[in-house]
Design a protein around this motif. Structure first.
Motif, PDB file in Angstrom:
ATOM      1  N   CYS A  20      67.724  56.002  27.702  1.00 55.64           N
ATOM      2  CA  CYS A  20      66.512  55.578  27.052  1.00 55.64           C
ATOM      3  C   CYS A  20      65.052  55.269  27.611  1.00 55.64           C
ATOM      4  O   CYS A  20      64.085  55.478  27.523  1.00 55.64           O
ATOM      5  N   CYS A  73      61.735  56.144  26.383  1.00 55.11           N
ATOM      6  CA  CYS A  73      61.153  55.045  25.512  1.00 55.11           C
ATOM      7  C   CYS A  73      60.175  54.167  26.185  1.00 55.11           C
ATOM      8  O   CYS A  73      59.337  53.634  25.385  1.00 55.11           O
ATOM      9  N   SER A  95      56.764  54.870  24.677  1.00 53.08           N
ATOM     10  CA  SER A  95      56.832  54.479  23.391  1.00 53.08           C
ATOM     11  C   SER A  95      56.681  53.041  22.997  1.00 53.08           C
ATOM     12  O   SER A  95      55.885  52.498  22.300  1.00 53.08           O
ATOM     13  N   LEU A 130      53.442  51.553  23.805  1.00 50.99           N
ATOM     14  CA  LEU A 130      52.427  51.785  22.772  1.00 50.99           C
ATOM     15  C   LEU A 130      52.605  50.786  21.686  1.00 50.99           C
ATOM     16  O   LEU A 130      51.668  50.444  20.978  1.00 50.99           O
ATOM     17  N   LEU A 132      50.276  48.067  20.255  1.00 51.26           N
ATOM     18  CA  LEU A 132      49.706  47.889  18.860  1.00 51.26           C
ATOM     19  C   LEU A 132      50.075  46.542  18.301  1.00 51.26           C
ATOM     20  O   LEU A 132      49.196  45.776  17.554  1.00 51.26           O
ATOM     21  N   LEU A 162      39.081  56.827  28.816  1.00 45.73           N
ATOM     22  CA  LEU A 162      39.265  58.514  28.641  1.00 45.73           C
ATOM     23  C   LEU A 162      38.366  59.315  29.254  1.00 45.73           C
ATOM     24  O   LEU A 162      38.406  60.416  30.079  1.00 45.73           O
ATOM     25  N   TRP A 166      51.818  67.582  32.653  1.00 43.56           N
ATOM     26  CA  TRP A 166      51.116  67.168  31.531  1.00 43.56           C
ATOM     27  C   TRP A 166      49.669  68.299  31.555  1.00 43.56           C
ATOM     28  O   TRP A 166      49.375  68.887  30.535  1.00 43.56           O
ATOM     29  N   GLN A 189      50.757  71.500  30.304  1.00 48.20           N
ATOM     30  CA  GLN A 189      51.053  71.562  28.978  1.00 48.20           C
ATOM     31  C   GLN A 189      49.394  71.605  28.091  1.00 48.20           C
ATOM     32  O   GLN A 189      49.471  72.403  27.334  1.00 48.20           O
ATOM     33  N   GLN A 204      48.356  74.574  25.653  1.00 50.87           N
ATOM     34  CA  GLN A 204      47.779  74.256  24.237  1.00 50.87           C
ATOM     35  C   GLN A 204      46.307  74.614  24.076  1.00 50.87           C
ATOM     36  O   GLN A 204      45.930  75.381  23.167  1.00 50.87           O
ATOM     37  N   LEU A 213      52.918  50.416  12.563  1.00 50.07           N
ATOM     38  CA  LEU A 213      52.003  51.324  13.635  1.00 50.07           C
ATOM     39  C   LEU A 213      51.111  52.090  12.766  1.00 50.07           C
ATOM     40  O   LEU A 213      49.790  52.057  12.996  1.00 50.07           O
ATOM     41  N   LEU A 232      46.787  51.306  13.047  1.00 50.34           N
ATOM     42  CA  LEU A 232      46.044  52.247  13.423  1.00 50.34           C
ATOM     43  C   LEU A 232      45.123  52.687  12.294  1.00 50.34           C
ATOM     44  O   LEU A 232      43.751  52.908  12.634  1.00 50.34           O
ATOM     45  N   ILE A 285      56.762  72.855  16.996  1.00 51.79           N
ATOM     46  CA  ILE A 285      55.389  73.102  17.592  1.00 51.79           C
ATOM     47  C   ILE A 285      55.482  71.880  18.499  1.00 51.79           C
ATOM     48  O   ILE A 285      55.165  70.750  18.388  1.00 51.79           O
ATOM     49  N   ARG A 286      55.804  71.970  19.924  1.00 52.45           N
ATOM     50  CA  ARG A 286      56.051  71.010  20.877  1.00 52.45           C
ATOM     51  C   ARG A 286      54.649  70.551  21.229  1.00 52.45           C
ATOM     52  O   ARG A 286      53.698  71.209  21.419  1.00 52.45           O
ATOM     53  N   GLY A 287      54.444  69.123  21.059  1.00 49.53           N
ATOM     54  CA  GLY A 287      53.070  68.685  21.637  1.00 49.53           C
ATOM     55  C   GLY A 287      52.365  68.166  20.449  1.00 49.53           C
ATOM     56  O   GLY A 287      51.396  67.723  20.398  1.00 49.53           O
ATOM     57  N   TYR A 288      52.642  68.830  19.197  1.00 50.73           N
ATOM     58  CA  TYR A 288      51.712  68.670  18.133  1.00 50.73           C
ATOM     59  C   TYR A 288      51.680  67.385  17.693  1.00 50.73           C
ATOM     60  O   TYR A 288      50.820  67.162  17.048  1.00 50.73           O
ATOM     61  N   LYS A 302      52.296  61.882  21.940  1.00 55.16           N
ATOM     62  CA  LYS A 302      51.241  60.658  22.388  1.00 55.16           C
ATOM     63  C   LYS A 302      49.938  60.887  22.729  1.00 55.16           C
ATOM     64  O   LYS A 302      49.132  60.238  21.901  1.00 55.16           O
ATOM     65  N   TRP A 303      49.445  62.194  23.434  1.00 56.76           N
ATOM     66  CA  TRP A 303      48.164  62.232  23.954  1.00 56.76           C
ATOM     67  C   TRP A 303      47.647  62.674  22.633  1.00 56.76           C
ATOM     68  O   TRP A 303      46.361  62.545  21.957  1.00 56.76           O
ATOM     69  N   LEU A 351      48.282  61.809  19.424  1.00 56.73           N
ATOM     70  CA  LEU A 351      47.940  60.734  18.695  1.00 56.73           C
ATOM     71  C   LEU A 351      46.611  59.877  19.139  1.00 56.73           C
ATOM     72  O   LEU A 351      45.796  59.791  18.445  1.00 56.73           O
ATOM     73  N   ILE A 387      44.280  60.976  21.119  1.00 57.72           N
ATOM     74  CA  ILE A 387      43.087  61.640  20.923  1.00 57.72           C
ATOM     75  C   ILE A 387      42.520  61.843  19.586  1.00 57.72           C
ATOM     76  O   ILE A 387      41.436  61.927  19.176  1.00 57.72           O
ATOM     77  N   ILE A 445      56.801  59.801  17.527  1.00 57.28           N
ATOM     78  CA  ILE A 445      57.058  58.962  18.627  1.00 57.28           C
ATOM     79  C   ILE A 445      58.185  57.872  18.390  1.00 57.28           C
ATOM     80  O   ILE A 445      58.927  57.518  19.436  1.00 57.28           O
ATOM     81  N   LEU A 446      58.092  57.263  17.428  1.00 60.76           N
ATOM     82  CA  LEU A 446      59.134  56.088  17.276  1.00 60.76           C
ATOM     83  C   LEU A 446      60.159  56.676  17.034  1.00 60.76           C
ATOM     84  O   LEU A 446      61.367  55.915  17.302  1.00 60.76           O
ATOM     85  N   HIS A 463      61.785  58.448  18.985  1.00 63.72           N
ATOM     86  CA  HIS A 463      62.399  58.482  20.442  1.00 63.72           C
ATOM     87  C   HIS A 463      63.344  57.343  20.640  1.00 63.72           C
ATOM     88  O   HIS A 463      63.928  57.457  21.449  1.00 63.72           O
ATOM     89  N   LEU A 464      63.051  56.085  19.978  1.00 61.93           N
ATOM     90  CA  LEU A 464      63.728  55.179  20.121  1.00 61.93           C
ATOM     91  C   LEU A 464      65.120  55.036  19.754  1.00 61.93           C
ATOM     92  O   LEU A 464      65.961  54.150  20.004  1.00 61.93           O
ATOM     93  N   ARG A 512      66.216  61.035  17.494  1.00 59.46           N
ATOM     94  CA  ARG A 512      65.886  61.828  18.605  1.00 59.46           C
ATOM     95  C   ARG A 512      66.310  63.239  18.661  1.00 59.46           C
ATOM     96  O   ARG A 512      65.929  64.314  19.073  1.00 59.46           O
TER      97      ARG A 512
END
Lengths: 205, 805
Positions: free
Chosen positions: A19, A23, A26, A29, A33, A125, A186, A189, A193, B127, B131, B241-244, B247-248, B250, B252, B283-284, B286-287, B292
């Protein structure tokens, strides 16, 4: 020792080990929040955050007027808020029938916190982007970064293999090396993209 | 479809397989030594389907001992195997349930496993709601930043700045603390120079915001542009689609959505909010191990997250669930319905407690009137429906043409410049007209508003006759000069919005479609409503009005016309049906207006469908070539499976792997020479009897791992997929058993199966590929891409536009 115990710790520890890395971000994050959520929960009602707003339209020869007053919800009606009363006593009821009173509350703390969080994220950023564009190419060796640019015809298999095996491969020793490795991954990646979306127009046209 | 069940459960009928073959009269040499006896399964333990094939008794450690990392995962831009994922989840669930009787820890584990779905929904709702609150408050503030700044605290927007002060009835916007830019710089707000300065500042701020947005998107997360709903539809149908949804993307998307909306561009935030909510969901996930590791379960969570996204965009939880069901999701089991509703409610509740609009409303344009309407008004409502359908079809055609031009010509090479130019044009054209200067949500809110005595906007400047005013109820009145000015300004705004949205949707910033379509519809509706109202006022003695609209009565509500127009245009563009009506009636808080809304929505959908079959999202899916198999269309051609399967007549024969006679080197050669994503495994090349199907990725990972970790594996080692190793001379190198990665129950159809049934199988089961047999021998393979190309060919579209694997 009851039978479950010898299995308890390996299971728990492997679950936690699996984890941790995934984790961590996440959880971070979610924690961030929660910080956003807690201000509205704790926001004490400062006196400037509640009001009773009464809008009274033009009546006979009196022009329209808006009255704001800081009263509680049960006192939010025309008689308490409209001061001074522009009409004589016997007309008050007719005048008040036309007026509309609404109780409103807001939380200035929430607004302030959210705007400041937003601006700081945007600022961070921008700084990071400036760093990546200006400072980073100077302090890093060029070949490590331009490697992906040359290998455009890279076999998909080899790449997928690399990404599949890297977690189980040799672990970077120090935190700094791990962070750098993550950053390189990253960057690669994002470049992929960018190629897909902007150059080849394969997605999101 | 029941092949797996047949294998597993037919322990009693141990000879039925052999019986059936003999009856069929096949002249095959059915020697048992050649292939596995039909019911070779391990006794006692759990033989998991395709993952971790353990034998022997199951122990606690078996649960942890997993197949190699990477086996069972998918490559980017590939389709998942729904059947495999679902059966893996069932195995896992069976394992946990059977173990829960053994110890307390296992019992707790099984309870928490069952509960984890609900906990995940709760977290997603929290969440997504937070947001959305952040986006709402920041967008509100930044939109007003283009016009001025608050001296009492720069973080207040115009409305909150003037909150404490007693504003005048006619000039509700003016208060001493709020300074427009010209007031701040010049010291006064009147005069031509001040106007020009305000204009300049407006344009500069708009350009700054949009440039910042596109630079952030390009620099950090290129997947964050666009609406997101076409890609999410594809992801939910089984594409990776990996990365779609990372976190980043989200971060951005959230940040740049605020910037894009604040820059005054003609776009909305509802579509991107769905993307943001799905990112939160991903993302959540993954917990929780359960979600996952399993792509099918994750997509259930993403469906619920999409519902939460729409729910916070419109303040409509039920509408959100129905939107997810109708528009976004591909497979929507009933269990997901209840969980989506929970997530949507939690999200709406969270947003409400953040209270972005200061009066416990979730949306800016909440409608509060409940005036009755008359049956004869259905005629203008249907007219609005026709307008909505026509506009929807026109918008889809032109937007797709523009996006195709962006994709294929040099226009696509300058994304930043494109955003700059479009923003400049929008800002320059928008400032002079007060109805385009205000943000689109505010415009819709003003158009939905029913004029009462307390309103003093230009649109409500009717000729008031004070002697006949009885309380709050205003009759239909003649339009004053303010209304006439507002009418032609609104007409100009309509034309501008109709054309500028075509160029805005699809740019490289997050852009949504709902709000601009609703704005176009609301303007058209309000114009028609005021026209009908004035007609009824001046000609109240006509036959059509005299029955129900006498003089002095309040019969026509232009605000209602605006609402119906908004629903019609939104339905014409997106082709939503039930979800649209439910969202609109949740916005109005009442059931009075269901009939007009339904009439308009149905009319607009019929008119738009008559012109072009696809909604905007399906059109974008087709434009981008995503491998999305449309679930709503019927396949009505009479082709057979053998017309679609590969290899075709002139192609080289099917590439197969034999079950125990190929070496590692042979397999690696096959992998290097071909690019297929999977290979059928047969008994031998001569017999071509099917054993199973193995995926390319799993093969590569297993062979690499075996070369490194297992000793004795060299290029001449034999790979076998059977249970027991084939007999070989003892001097040969040690053999590699790869049975655990073999899918023993691939789906097959015969070559004479009609394509209708094959397409139905692909849709209902979510297959990636299907093998074709003839008289029991393997003949070819049909993949999802072949099916899509076939459908495209039959519809006279370009079959080469199906891009992805």
């Amino acid at each position: 020792l009851y039978p479950g115990r010898e299995f308890l710790f390996p299971q728990a520890s492997t679950m936690f080990a699996r984890c941790t890395r995934k984790c961590a971000s996440s959880v971070l994050l979610v924690a961030l929040l929660c910080c956003v959520l807690s201000p509205p929960a704790q926001a004490s009602k400062s006196s400037e955050d509640i009001r009773c707003k009464c809008i009274c339209p033009p009546y006979r020869n009196i022009s329209g007027h808006i009255y704001n007053k800081n009263v509680s919800q049960k006192d939010c009606n025309c008689l308490h808020v409209v001061e001074p009363m522009p009409v004589p006593g016997n007309d008050v009821e007719a005048y008040c029938l036309l007026c509309e009173c609404k109780y409103e509350e807001r939380s200035t703390t929430t607004i302030k916190v959210i705007i400041i969080i937003y601006l700081s994220v945007v600022g961070a950023l921008l700084l990071y982007m400036a760093f990546l564009v200006l400072v980073d190419p100077l302090i890093r060796k060029p070949d490590a970064y331009t490697q992906p640019l040359r290998n455009e015809e890279e076999n998909e298999d080899a790449r997928s293999l690399a990404t599949a095996l890297t977690p189980s491969g040799a672990r970077a020793n120090t935190v700094l090396e791990r962070v750098e490795g993550a950053q390189q991954r990253w960057k690669r990646q994002v470049q992929e993209q960018r190629k897909t979306v902007f150059d080849r127009h394969k997605m999101l046209s | 479809m029941d092949q797996k069940g047949y294998r597993r459960g037919s322990f009693q009928s141990s000879t039925s397989d052999e019986d059936m073959l003999e009856i069929a009269g096949a002249s095959l040499d059915f020697s048992v030594a050649d292939d596995d006896p039909p019911l070779d399964r391990e006794m006692g333990g759990f033989s998991s389907y395709n993952g971790g094939g353990m034998n022997g008794t199951s122990t606690m450690m078996d649960f942890l001992e997993e197949p190699l990392p990477g086996v069972g995962t998918y490559e980017d831009f590939n389709t998942i195997d729904w059947v495999r994922e679902k059966s893996r989840d069932r195995d896992r669930h069976r394992e946990i349930t059977s173990r829960s009787k053994e110890s307390t820890w296992a019992l707790i584990h099984s309870v928490s496993d069952a509960f984890s779905g609900w906990l995940l929904m709760l977290l997603i709702g929290l969440l997504a709601g937070s947001l959305a609150g952040l986006i709402d408050i920041s967008a509100h503030w930044m939109t007003d930043l283009k016009e001025g700044v608050c001296l009492a605290g720069f973080w207040f927007n115009h409305e909150h700045c003037c909150w404490k002060y007693n504003t005048t009835f006619t000039d509700r916007d003016k208060c001493p603390e709020w300074k427009s830019w010209s007031q701040l710089i010049l010291g006064h707000g009147e005069g031509a120079f001040a106007y020009i300065l305000n204009y300049l500042m407006y344009v500069i701020w708009a350009l700054l915001f949009s440039l910042l947005a596109v630079l952030l998107v390009k620099g950090f997360a290129p997947y964050a542009c666009g609406s997101g709903i076409p890609e999410i539809k594809t992801i939910l149908s089984g594409f990776i689609i990996r990365g779609y949804l990372g976190k980043w993307t989200l971060i951005i998307k959230t940040i740049t959505l605020v910037l894009a909306v604040s820059s005054g561009l003609s776009l909305g935030k509802e579509g991107p909010l769905v993307h943001v909510a799905c990112c939160c969901g991903n993302i959540l996930c993954h917990l929780f191990t359960k979600y996952r590791k399993n792509e099918a379960k994750r997509r259930e969570v993403l469906s619920a997250a999409a519902a939460a996204g729409v729910s916070v965009a419109f303040g409509a939880p039920i509408g959100g669930v129905l939107f997810s069901l109708e528009e976004v999701s591909y497979y929507f089991p009933l269990k997901t319905l209840w969980r989506s509703f929970f997530a949507a409610l939690v999200a709406a509740f969270t947003l409400r407690s953040i209270n972005p609009f200061g009066n416990s409303r979730l949306v800016l344009f909440y409608v509060e009137f409940h005036m009755p309407w008359h049956l004869l008004e259905l005629v203008p409502f249907i007219l609005l429906g026709i307008f909505g359908g026509l506009w929807g079809a026109f918008f889809i055609r032109s937007n797709i043409a523009w996006c195709r031009r962006r994709k294929t010509t040099k226009l696509g090479k300058y994304p930043v410049l494109e955003v700059f130019v479009v923003t400049a044009i929008t800002a320059i054209l928008a400032f002079p007209n007060e109805y385009t200067r205000m943000s689109t949500s505010e415009l819709i809110s003003e158009l939905f508003n029913d004029c009462g005595i307390l309103d003093s906007s230009k649109l409500c400047e009717y000729v008031n006759d004070f002697n006949s005013t009885k309380g709050d109820d205003l009759p239909d009145r003649a339009a004053g000069p303010g209304v006439y000015t507002a009418m032609w300004q609104l007409a100009l705004a309509l034309i501008m919005k109709v054309f500028i949205t075509i160029f805005t949707f699809g740019m490289k910033v997050p852009s949504g479609l709902f709000i601009p379509s609703m704005a176009v519809g609301a303007i058209a509706g309000r114009l028609l409503g005021v026209a009908v109202e004035q007609l009824a006022y001046y000609h109240h003695d006509w036959a059509i009005f005299s029955g129900w609209c006498s003089q002095g009565a309040d019969c026509i509500t232009p605000g209602l016309y605006a609402m119906v127009g908004a629903a019609a245009c939104l339905g014409g563009v997106t082709r939503m049906t039930v979800s649209l009506v439910v969202i609109m009636f949740e916005l109005t808080g009442g059931l009075e207006y269901i009939v007009p809304l339904m009439a308009a929505a149905m009319t607009s959908k019929w008119v738009a469908d008559a012109i072009g079959r696809e909604g905007i999202y399906d059109a974008h899916i087709r434009l981008n070539g995503y491998p999305f198999l449309e679930a709503k269309e019927e396949f009505s051609h009479k082709t057979l499976a053998m017309d679609v399967m590969r290899p075709r007549r002139n192609d080289p024969p099917l590439t197969v792997i034999t079950q125990d006679s190929m070496t590692v080197e042979d397999v690696e050669t096959i992998i290097n020479e071909t690019t297929y994503s999977g290979y059928p495994v047969v008994v031998s090349r001569e017999s071509q009897r099917l054993v199973g199907f193995v995926l390319r990725r799993d093969l590569i990972i297993s062979i690499e791992n075996a070369r490194k970790k297992q000793d004795g594996i060299v290029s001449t080692s034999v790979i076998y997929f059977t249970d027991h190793s084939p007999p070989l001379p003892p001097s040969s190198p040690s053999m590699l058993k790869l049975r655990s990665i073999l899918d023993l129950s691939p789906f097959t159809v015969t070559d004479q199966t009609p394509m209708e049934i094959v397409v139905d199988i692909f849709r209902k089961l979510g297959l990636r590929q299907c093998l074709v047999t003839h008289n029991g021998k393997l003949l070819g393979i049909i993949t999802k891409k072949d099916v899509l190309k076939h459908i495209a060919q039959l519809a006279n579209q370009d079959p080469d536009s199906i891009l992805f694997n």
